[in-house]
Design an enzyme around this catalytic site. Sequence first.
Site, short mmCIF file in Angstrom:
data_model
loop_
_atom_site.label_atom_id
_atom_site.label_comp_id
_atom_site.label_asym_id
_atom_site.label_seq_id
_atom_site.Cartn_x
_atom_site.Cartn_y
_atom_site.Cartn_z
N LYS A 160 0.85 -1.18 0.00
CA LYS A 160 0.00 0.00 0.00
C LYS A 160 0.88 1.23 0.00
O LYS A 160 2.02 1.14 0.44
CB LYS A 160 -0.94 0.01 1.19
CG LYS A 160 -0.21 0.04 2.55
CD LYS A 160 -1.06 0.60 3.63
CE LYS A 160 -0.95 2.09 3.75
NZ LYS A 160 0.20 2.57 4.52
N ASP A 187 -2.25 -5.36 2.59
CA ASP A 187 -2.57 -4.45 3.68
C ASP A 187 -2.19 -5.24 4.92
O ASP A 187 -2.86 -6.22 5.26
CB ASP A 187 -4.08 -4.13 3.69
CG ASP A 187 -4.46 -3.23 4.86
OD1 ASP A 187 -3.85 -3.36 5.93
OD2 ASP A 187 -5.36 -2.40 4.70
N HIS A 188 -1.11 -4.84 5.57
CA HIS A 188 -0.58 -5.75 6.61
C HIS A 188 -1.55 -5.93 7.78
O HIS A 188 -1.42 -6.89 8.54
CB HIS A 188 0.82 -5.30 7.07
CG HIS A 188 0.83 -4.15 8.02
ND1 HIS A 188 0.70 -2.85 7.63
CD2 HIS A 188 0.95 -4.11 9.37
CE1 HIS A 188 0.74 -2.05 8.69
NE2 HIS A 188 0.89 -2.80 9.76
N GLU A 235 -1.68 6.08 17.17
CA GLU A 235 -0.24 5.77 17.21
C GLU A 235 0.47 6.82 18.04
O GLU A 235 0.15 8.00 17.97
CB GLU A 235 0.33 5.81 15.80
CG GLU A 235 -0.22 4.75 14.89
CD GLU A 235 0.57 4.74 13.60
OE1 GLU A 235 1.54 3.98 13.51
OE2 GLU A 235 0.24 5.53 12.69
N ASP A 272 -2.84 7.24 4.09
CA ASP A 272 -1.90 6.35 4.78
C ASP A 272 -2.61 5.30 5.63
O ASP A 272 -2.14 4.17 5.73
CB ASP A 272 -0.97 7.20 5.66
CG ASP A 272 0.15 6.38 6.28
OD1 ASP A 272 0.82 5.64 5.53
OD2 ASP A 272 0.34 6.46 7.52
N HIS A 290 -6.17 0.51 6.17
CA HIS A 290 -6.29 -0.23 7.43
C HIS A 290 -7.66 -0.06 8.11
O HIS A 290 -8.30 -1.03 8.51
CB HIS A 290 -5.21 0.19 8.42
CG HIS A 290 -3.81 0.09 7.87
ND1 HIS A 290 -3.43 -0.89 6.98
CD2 HIS A 290 -2.70 0.82 8.09
CE1 HIS A 290 -2.15 -0.74 6.68
NE2 HIS A 290 -1.68 0.30 7.34
N LYS A 298 -1.38 10.32 14.41
CA LYS A 298 0.01 10.16 14.85
C LYS A 298 0.22 11.03 16.09
O LYS A 298 -0.54 11.97 16.33
CB LYS A 298 0.97 10.65 13.76
CG LYS A 298 0.85 9.91 12.45
CD LYS A 298 1.89 8.83 12.33
CE LYS A 298 1.85 8.15 10.99
NZ LYS A 298 1.97 6.72 11.07
N LYS A 338 -0.49 4.02 21.95
CA LYS A 338 -0.66 3.20 20.74
C LYS A 338 -1.78 2.22 21.05
O LYS A 338 -1.64 1.35 21.92
CB LYS A 338 0.63 2.44 20.42
CG LYS A 338 0.49 1.54 19.19
CD LYS A 338 1.81 0.87 18.83
CE LYS A 338 1.65 -0.16 17.72
NZ LYS A 338 1.45 0.40 16.40
C1 BG6 Z 1 1.55 1.71 7.86
C2 BG6 Z 1 1.53 3.21 7.77
O1 BG6 Z 1 0.82 1.14 6.81
O2 BG6 Z 1 1.00 1.29 9.08
C3 BG6 Z 1 2.27 3.82 8.94
O3 BG6 Z 1 2.12 3.63 6.55
C4 BG6 Z 1 1.75 3.28 10.25
O4 BG6 Z 1 2.17 5.24 8.93
C5 BG6 Z 1 1.70 1.76 10.22
O5 BG6 Z 1 2.62 3.72 11.28
C6 BG6 Z 1 0.98 1.24 11.46
O6 BG6 Z 1 1.11 -0.15 11.51
P1 BG6 Z 1 1.03 -0.94 12.89
O7 BG6 Z 1 1.14 -2.37 12.49
O8 BG6 Z 1 2.18 -0.44 13.72
O9 BG6 Z 1 -0.28 -0.58 13.50
#
Ligand code: BG6
Length: 486
Positions: free
Chosen positions: A150, A179-180, A218, A237, A242, A332, A337
Site C-alpha cells: 500500500k 494491507d498488513h 499511534e 496512509d 487499514h 500520529k 498506541k
Molecule cells: C503503515 C503506515 O501502513 O501502518 C504507517 O504507513 C503506520 O504510517 C503503520 O505507522 C501502522 O502499523 P502498525 O502495524 O504499527 O499498527
Amino acid sequence: MPGANTIVIMGASGDLTKRKLLPALFQLACKHRLPENFRIVGFARSEYSDDAFRELMWDGVRELGELAVRRDDWSAFAKSLSYVQGDLAIPEDCAKLGEALAAIESGTASANRLFYLSIAPQLYGPAIEQIGAAGLAKQNGGWRRVVVEKPFGRDLKSAQALNHTLQRHFDETQVFRIDHYLGKETVQNLLVFRFANTIFEPVWNRNYVDNVQITVAEQVDVGDRAGYYDGSGVVRDMVQNHLIQLLTMVAMEPPSASSEESLRTQKVEVLKAIRRWSPEEAVRHAVRGQYRGYLEGNGVAPGSTTATYAAIRLFVDNWRWHGVPFYLRTGKAMAEKISEVIVQFKAPPLVTFSLGPGAELASNVLALRLQPDEGIHLRFEAKVPDEEFRLQPVDMEFHYDSAFTDQAIPEAYERLLQDALEGKARLFIRNDHNEEAWRIVDPLLEGWEASDDSPLHLYERNSWGPAAADAFLAEDGRQWLKGGTH
Ligand code: BG6
C-alpha cells in the site's frame, strides 16, 4: 533438483525489507514454512556485495530482540540471500536481474517467482513495466506473482491507471495487494469471533448496536517519513486501507463456506453499501487535525496542511446497519498506541431500578483490542454487593497472553508472505475492493483540498487528538470510548 522458489525484493535496501520482510521470512524459515529450494534476491540501487547485503539484513533482524539469539540459524538462512545492484528504471539493469535469476534457477525443474515491490509508490508502475519488458513476468513452467504494498494509488483515478499497468503483465490471480492489517492475528480473529460463535450474531445489527468506533491511535509521529507522508496524509496512509479493512470485517455478512472468493466479495459488498457523500457533505462528517510541531519535521513542506489525524463518520446503508454510525479515528503523535474496535450497544429501553439521583445505566460495550495487550472485553452492569441498587460496570475479559501462554502472536508479514507463496489470496486486497475504498475517501480528500470551512485543528502531542473530534461525537450525543486493558 526440485523446482526453484525465488522471492525477488525490489527496493531491498529500504527500511521495510530490513525491518519487516526479512525478519518475517527468517521466522518462516525457522518454522520450516518456506517452500523447498527457496532463494531471496534483493534488488536495489545501492552497491552491496552479497555478504554486505546479508549483514545489512542481519542488522534489521537482530534489532527484533528475540531473533537476535538465532545467529546460527541465520548463518544457514543467509546462504539463500543474494543481491543484484540495479535501477529498475534502466532496462539493462532489469536484464541483469533476469540473468541473475536464470543463473540461480538453472538446473531446476521449474521456477516460481514472487516479486515484492518494496519501493516508493510512484515507482510501482515503472517497476511493473520493466518486469514485464524484461520478460520476467512470463510464466514458463513456474508461476509468477507480484506483491504490491500500500498505498495502491493516491485516488481512484491513479489506482485504476496502476491497475491497467498491472493487467498488461499479470492477471488478477497473480496480483497480491497487501494491507498488513489483514495479516494481524487479532484482525483475522474478528472473523472467528463473529462467525465461529453463535451468541453475538443475533445482536450484531441495528436493532441492538448503537454505534461502532474504530480507533487506530499511534504514539509515533511522522519521524523521517515526511518525504512520503507529507504528500499523502492520514486518510491515504491509514483510513483508505487499514481502517476501512477493519470496518468491512466488522460489518460484513458471513462468507459462504464453499467459495474461496466469498470473504473478499462480502467485504466489497459492505463498501458498496457505504453512503456516498459529496465533497461538501464529506467534510461535514469529518474532523482533521495536525499535531503541533509537524511543520518543523524534516521534509515537511512549509505551511503544509497535511492532516495527521482524522475522525470520520460513515453509514453502511444496508438492512443490518442502517442508521448505525461507524466512527473511524486515527492519528500520529497520540497519547497511546491502541488499535481497537468498540461496539457500543443500545441502552436498555427502561430503567426498572431506582438508581439514585444522577445515576445512569451504562450501555454494554464490546471492545476488541487489536493491539497491544490483544484481547476482548465485554462490559456489562453488575450490582454492587450489599447496597440496595447501586450498579457498576464490570468487564468480562479474554487476553491472548494469558489464554495462549505457549504461542506468541506472529508478525503480520509472516502470514501474508506465506500465503502469497502458497497462492492464497483471501487476505489480500482485490482490485474492486481497492477501488471502492477510494470511492469512499476521494470526496473527503477533495472536500478538504477545496474547503475553507473545514479547519485543520492543531492538537498537542501525547493527546487524544483535537478537541473538535470530541465535539464531533458530542453532536451525536456520544463520546469516544476506550476499551479495557488488564
Ligand atoms: C503503515 C503506515 O501502513 O501502518 C504507517 O504507513 C503506520 O504510517 C503503520 O505507522 C501502522 O502499523 P502498525 O502495524 O504499527 O499498527
